[in-house]
Design a protein around this motif. Structure first.
Motif, PDB file in Angstrom:
ATOM      1  N   HIS A 213      53.641  -0.007  54.060  1.00 23.61           N
ATOM      2  CA  HIS A 213      52.883   0.794  53.100  1.00 23.61           C
ATOM      3  C   HIS A 213      53.766   0.906  51.859  1.00 23.61           C
ATOM      4  O   HIS A 213      54.756   1.645  51.859  1.00 23.61           O
ATOM      5  N   ILE A 214      53.406   0.148  50.834  1.00 25.36           N
ATOM      6  CA  ILE A 214      54.271  -0.013  49.664  1.00 25.36           C
ATOM      7  C   ILE A 214      53.543   0.484  48.423  1.00 25.36           C
ATOM      8  O   ILE A 214      52.403   0.086  48.152  1.00 25.36           O
ATOM      9  N   LEU A 215      54.206   1.358  47.666  1.00 29.38           N
ATOM     10  CA  LEU A 215      53.651   1.821  46.399  1.00 29.38           C
ATOM     11  C   LEU A 215      53.980   0.778  45.339  1.00 29.38           C
ATOM     12  O   LEU A 215      55.142   0.541  45.015  1.00 29.38           O
ATOM     13  N   ASP A 216      52.941   0.151  44.818  1.00 30.46           N
ATOM     14  CA  ASP A 216      53.090  -0.996  43.920  1.00 30.46           C
ATOM     15  C   ASP A 216      52.707  -0.584  42.504  1.00 30.46           C
ATOM     16  O   ASP A 216      51.566  -0.209  42.250  1.00 30.46           O
ATOM     17  N   GLY A 217      53.676  -0.680  41.596  1.00 32.46           N
ATOM     18  CA  GLY A 217      53.400  -0.372  40.199  1.00 32.46           C
ATOM     19  C   GLY A 217      53.602  -1.562  39.286  1.00 32.46           C
ATOM     20  O   GLY A 217      53.727  -1.398  38.072  1.00 32.46           O
ATOM     21  N   HIS A 218      53.643  -2.762  39.857  1.00 35.03           N
ATOM     22  CA  HIS A 218      53.905  -3.967  39.068  1.00 35.03           C
ATOM     23  C   HIS A 218      52.793  -4.981  39.316  1.00 35.03           C
ATOM     24  O   HIS A 218      52.485  -5.308  40.467  1.00 35.03           O
TER      25      HIS A 218
ATOM     26  N   GLU B 149      59.284  -0.845  35.338  1.00 39.36           N
ATOM     27  CA  GLU B 149      58.919  -0.015  34.196  1.00 39.36           C
ATOM     28  C   GLU B 149      60.104   0.842  33.758  1.00 39.36           C
ATOM     29  O   GLU B 149      60.392   0.960  32.578  1.00 39.36           O
ATOM     30  N   ARG B 150      60.764   1.465  34.728  1.00 42.87           N
ATOM     31  CA  ARG B 150      61.881   2.351  34.397  1.00 42.87           C
ATOM     32  C   ARG B 150      63.173   1.921  35.070  1.00 42.87           C
ATOM     33  O   ARG B 150      64.244   2.196  34.580  1.00 42.87           O
ATOM     34  N   ILE B 151      63.089   1.294  36.231  1.00 39.88           N
ATOM     35  CA  ILE B 151      64.271   0.801  36.916  1.00 39.88           C
ATOM     36  C   ILE B 151      63.947  -0.571  37.484  1.00 39.88           C
ATOM     37  O   ILE B 151      62.792  -0.933  37.661  1.00 39.88           O
ATOM     38  N   GLY B 152      64.945  -1.342  37.739  1.00 35.71           N
ATOM     39  CA  GLY B 152      64.708  -2.647  38.343  1.00 35.71           C
ATOM     40  C   GLY B 152      64.926  -3.800  37.398  1.00 35.71           C
ATOM     41  O   GLY B 152      65.354  -4.874  37.801  1.00 35.71           O
ATOM     42  N   GLY B 153      64.606  -3.629  36.107  1.00 36.77           N
ATOM     43  CA  GLY B 153      64.888  -4.662  35.124  1.00 36.77           C
ATOM     44  C   GLY B 153      64.008  -5.887  35.262  1.00 36.77           C
ATOM     45  O   GLY B 153      62.983  -5.897  35.919  1.00 36.77           O
ATOM     46  N   LYS B 154      64.445  -6.977  34.628  1.00 37.50           N
ATOM     47  CA  LYS B 154      63.632  -8.186  34.545  1.00 37.50           C
ATOM     48  C   LYS B 154      63.528  -8.932  35.869  1.00 37.50           C
ATOM     49  O   LYS B 154      62.633  -9.737  36.051  1.00 37.50           O
TER      50      LYS B 154
ATOM     51  N   HIS C 267      49.747   3.632  36.346  1.00 39.18           N
ATOM     52  CA  HIS C 267      48.721   3.293  37.328  1.00 39.18           C
ATOM     53  C   HIS C 267      49.382   2.464  38.431  1.00 39.18           C
ATOM     54  O   HIS C 267      50.005   1.432  38.157  1.00 39.18           O
ATOM     55  N   VAL C 268      49.258   2.919  39.665  1.00 42.58           N
ATOM     56  CA  VAL C 268      49.906   2.256  40.795  1.00 42.58           C
ATOM     57  C   VAL C 268      48.891   2.080  41.920  1.00 42.58           C
ATOM     58  O   VAL C 268      47.782   2.612  41.868  1.00 42.58           O
ATOM     59  N   ARG C 269      49.293   1.325  42.947  1.00 38.26           N
ATOM     60  CA  ARG C 269      48.452   1.129  44.128  1.00 38.26           C
ATOM     61  C   ARG C 269      49.305   1.320  45.375  1.00 38.26           C
ATOM     62  O   ARG C 269      50.451   0.862  45.427  1.00 38.26           O
ATOM     63  N   LEU C 270      48.735   1.971  46.366  1.00 35.15           N
ATOM     64  CA  LEU C 270      49.366   2.016  47.677  1.00 35.15           C
ATOM     65  C   LEU C 270      48.803   0.852  48.478  1.00 35.15           C
ATOM     66  O   LEU C 270      47.603   0.815  48.778  1.00 35.15           O
ATOM     67  N   LEU C 271      49.666  -0.098  48.806  1.00 38.16           N
ATOM     68  CA  LEU C 271      49.248  -1.305  49.515  1.00 38.16           C
ATOM     69  C   LEU C 271      49.608  -1.196  50.992  1.00 38.16           C
ATOM     70  O   LEU C 271      50.753  -0.894  51.340  1.00 38.16           O
ATOM     71  N   HIS C 272      48.625  -1.440  51.846  1.00 38.18           N
ATOM     72  CA  HIS C 272      48.877  -1.555  53.282  1.00 38.18           C
ATOM     73  C   HIS C 272      48.954  -3.046  53.589  1.00 38.18           C
ATOM     74  O   HIS C 272      47.983  -3.781  53.385  1.00 38.18           O
ATOM     75  N   LEU C 273      50.117  -3.494  54.069  1.00 38.83           N
ATOM     76  CA  LEU C 273      50.367  -4.924  54.251  1.00 38.83           C
ATOM     77  C   LEU C 273      50.769  -5.233  55.687  1.00 38.83           C
ATOM     78  O   LEU C 273      51.473  -4.448  56.337  1.00 38.83           O
TER      79      LEU C 273
END
Length: 408
Positions: free
Chosen positions: A356-361, A329-334, A384-390
């Motif tokens: 434990h990864i904050l996922d916004g994509h 969204e703001r960093i990381g690009g395509k 809107h993001v999700r905290l994923l436990h993997l």
């Protein structure tokens, strides 16, 4: 007194947990925060020790506000002499679903008789007029307005034709701990970071790693939580400047801050932590992380390392990784989904990772290749993001595993 501890979306239950641990009296938990019943001593404790609350708001009234005249009349009926005088500045902030807006809760009530409330700025102006008119009538003078740094901030929280009227006890938002001075791109607010590490439930026994640490906020908040270092020990609060309440509460706050600073020094001196690493590939981010760790006093407890998360060495077995990767969204690009595939491919052989990864994509899970054990819906600013436990074991692996990008 009734105080609303506001919380970012998805974090109210986590905030309620820490309120209970602090011994604060909970009236009820709402989607937007936790309503507390606090005396002055408990208020000082909440201000200094709460990690997840975004603000503390003193409830003044809950009034009818179907139109501009209703709002003016309701605000003017409150006896503002209890909190304000003509020597201290004020500001009004309005938020929430205005009457007649699509977001407003539907209820049958009296139809508006006067001009509607056009927007939040108009609502704040109308409330300011009501407050100043009342005080001019009762004490002969009115307070001045200071939008940037007021002594007392009045907050209007609209729910359609109802309006909660509050005074902002905290002042600056409570994510401003006082340790972060160097900014990096897309920083994570400390209050959200505190919610994430509480949800991750790091016990201080297993190694902890953030391989994309940015300015170090997740690692700092995790160690502060584990050691019991109070987040508000390095800052002031708005209520200390209030005309009729500031002096008595200021003494309590000063005592609470002094004790918290003493306890923090002892906790740091006696800390016995496993490997705790804040890592990033960006040198500017690492400089910011080192500065922030030094300001909190954690620089001897946390290793700062320059690491490419796609190529990093295997961490110790059983390491917990808590991280906030780029969303695109703001960093990381395509190529952000290529990053997720590379991380999955490179991390899969590591032994017993707890992620434990904050996922916004929206493409993260498909690119990473593993279903989460659990997830928590959150909001990071406007996103809107999700905290994923993997867990990277076969039982959670998707049928089509990700393929690493050989060109990266």
């Amino acid at each position: 007194m009734e105080v609303l501890a506001t919380a970012a979306e998805g974090t109210a239950d986590l905030l309620a947990e820490e309120c209970r641990e602090l011994g604060l009296t909970i009236v009820h938990v709402r989607r937007d925060g936790v309503v507390l019943d606090l005396n002055t001593k408990a208020t000082a404790k909440a201000l200094v020790h709460l990690r997840i609350a975004t603000r503390l708001l003193l409830a003044v009234d809950d009034c009818f506000s179907s139109d501009a005249e209703d709002l003016y009349r309701s605000i003017r009926q409150i006896d503002w002499r209890r909190w304000l005088d003509d020597r201290h500045t004020i500001a009004i902030h309005a938020t929430g679903a205005l009457p007649g807006s699509p977001e407003a809760p539907s209820r049958r009530g009296r139809a508006p008789r006067g001009p509607g409330i056009k927007n939040h700025v108009f609502a704040a102006q109308k409330a300011k007029d009501a407050i100043c008119d009342q005080l001019r009538n009762r004490i002969g003078e009115r307070p001045s307005v200071d939008l940037e740094d007021p002594d007392v901030r009045v907050v209007l929280r609209f729910r359609g034709d109802r309006c909660g009227v509050y005074l902002d006890i905290s002042g600056e938002a409570m994510h401003r701990r006082g340790y972060r001075v160097d900014m990096v791109e897309a920083p994570l607010k400390e209050t959200l970071a505190a919610a994430i590490v509480r949800a991750a439930n790091w016990d201080g026994k297993c190694p902890l790693l953030d391989p994309m640490c940015g300015s170090g906020t997740l690692i700092i908040e995790a160690v502060m939580l584990h050691l019991g270092i109070a987040p508000g020990a390095m800052r002031d609060f708005a209520i200390e400047r209030w005309p009729h309440h500031g002096q008595s509460l200021q003494a309590l706050l000063e005592k609470e801050r002094e004790q918290a600073q003493h306890d923090a020094k002892e906790a740091i001196a006696n800390a016995q932590l496993p490997s705790v690493v804040a890592a990033d590939f960006d040198r500017t981010a690492l400089r910011a992380t080192r500065t922030h760790l030094e300001r909190v006093g954690l620089d001897k407890l946390v290793e700062v390392s320059r690491v490419n998360a796609r190529r990093m060495d295997a961490p110790p077995a059983g390491t917990m990784i808590v991280t906030n990767p780029p969303y695109g969204e703001r960093i990381g690009g395509k190529d952000v989904t290529d990053l997720y595939r590379d991380l999955s491919h490179h991390w899969a052989p590591f032994e017993d990772l707890d992620l434990h990864i904050l996922d916004g994509h929206e493409g993260f899970i498909g690119a990473f290749g593993y279903q989460p054990v659990e997830e928590l819906a959150l909001r990071n600013g406007p996103l809107h993001v999700r905290l994923l436990h993997l867990r990277m074991d076969e039982s959670f692996k998707l049928q089509d595993p990700p393929v690493a990008n050989p060109t990266l």
